[in-house]
Scaffold this motif. Structure first.
Motif, PDB file in Angstrom:
ATOM      1  N   SER A 158       8.816  10.464   8.009  1.00  0.00           N
ATOM      2  CA  SER A 158       8.149   9.907   6.959  1.00  0.00           C
ATOM      3  C   SER A 158       8.741   8.859   6.050  1.00  0.00           C
ATOM      4  O   SER A 158      10.043   9.084   5.598  1.00  0.00           O
ATOM      5  N   TYR A 181       4.050   8.047   4.621  1.00  0.00           N
ATOM      6  CA  TYR A 181       3.256   7.436   5.919  1.00  0.00           C
ATOM      7  C   TYR A 181       4.230   8.157   6.955  1.00  0.00           C
ATOM      8  O   TYR A 181       5.409   8.074   6.837  1.00  0.00           O
ATOM      9  N   TYR A 185      -1.168   8.789   6.843  1.00  0.00           N
ATOM     10  CA  TYR A 185      -0.934   8.154   5.676  1.00  0.00           C
ATOM     11  C   TYR A 185      -1.709   9.041   4.393  1.00  0.00           C
ATOM     12  O   TYR A 185      -2.896   9.588   4.704  1.00  0.00           O
TER      13      TYR A 185
END
Length: 259
Positions: A173, A204, A211
């Motif tokens: 992420s 994200y 997200y």
């Protein structure tokens, strides 16, 4: 001229004390550090409610500053889980964290300061494989980021951007955190301050195309060497996140002691 230099030195020292008095953000981080050879014992309990159950993480955090611009720490978490399915409830050790920070930029002024820190957080797979991020995943993770922050006598702003690598899973992420701190009392020394915090966390996950955006509203009270804090966090956006694992809210309760 000599008197002027002495006065400036006093003001800069007072500024450093006042900026520290605001304390760190509750769900984020900031680049301002204490003096070298100091230590911090802290905890930040998270009570997280999701569509698959309620989970509690209680970490014992031990921080040590070898110098005024470096920090090393270990976080030892106790985790209680209560799944809404056949997995039931219980308690266990969570994922242990090893943290290191280095402050590589600092610019102080009268009543204000701006600083930047490089940090890494290594997550060890000591917890159960619940795949609950930030609680217990049971897989190794490696995070690298940069924290930049500005503080004055009236307010503080913190930013953090980083990437979390998870070699054995798909939830790598990118993250960006933004926090605003607002002191409510006049600056004093020894510290006696109440702060409000307004904090955003963006995450994200490129492999999953997920997200999330979270907002946390918090309050903090700092008195001499002690700090007590509380915050409520809830999701603003959860795109492409499976409904079964979506978060409803989190409650944070923390205490720290500096020595």
């Amino acid at each position: 001229m000599k008197f002027y230099k002495c006065l400036m030195a006093v003001l800069l020292g007072l500024t450093a004390q006042l900026s520290v008095s605001q304390g760190p953000p509750i769900t984020a981080d900031k680049p301002i550090m204490l003096g070298g050879k100091s230590s911090i014992i802290k905890t930040l309990t998270e009570i997280r409610n999701t569509n698959q159950g309620t989970f509690v993480r209680v970490p014992l955090m031990i921080h040590y500053l070898p110098t005024s611009n470096s920090l090393v720490a270990v976080h030892l978490p106790y985790v209680h889980y209560n799944f809404s399915d056949e997995r039931g409830s219980g308690s266990t050790l969570g994922d242990i964290n090893i943290l290191a920070k280095y402050q590589f930029y600092r610019k102080d002024g009268t009543g204000k300061t701006f600083r930047m820190v490089a940090k890494t957080l290594q997550t060890l797979p000591t917890g159960e494989e619940f795949n609950i991020e930030g609680i217990s995943t049971g897989v190794y993770q490696s995070y690298f980021g940069v924290v930049a922050g500005y503080e004055s006598l009236k307010y503080g702003i913190s930013n953090e951007i980083g990437y979390n690598l998870v070699p054995e899973a798909d939830f790598d992420s990118f993250s960006y955190k933004l926090g605003f701190g607002l002191p409510l009392l006049k600056p004093t020394y020894p510290v006696d301050q109440i702060n409000l915090y307004f904090e955003y966390i963006n995450e994200y996950r490129p492999k999953l195309e997920e997200y999330e955006l979270f907002y946390a509203q918090g309050i903090q009270y700092a008195k001499k060497q002690w700090t007590w804090e509380a915050a409520v966090q809830w999701p603003l956006i959860q795109n492409n996140v499976p409904e079964s694992v979506q978060r409803n809210y989190s409650i944070f309760l923390g205490t720290r002691y500096v020595f």
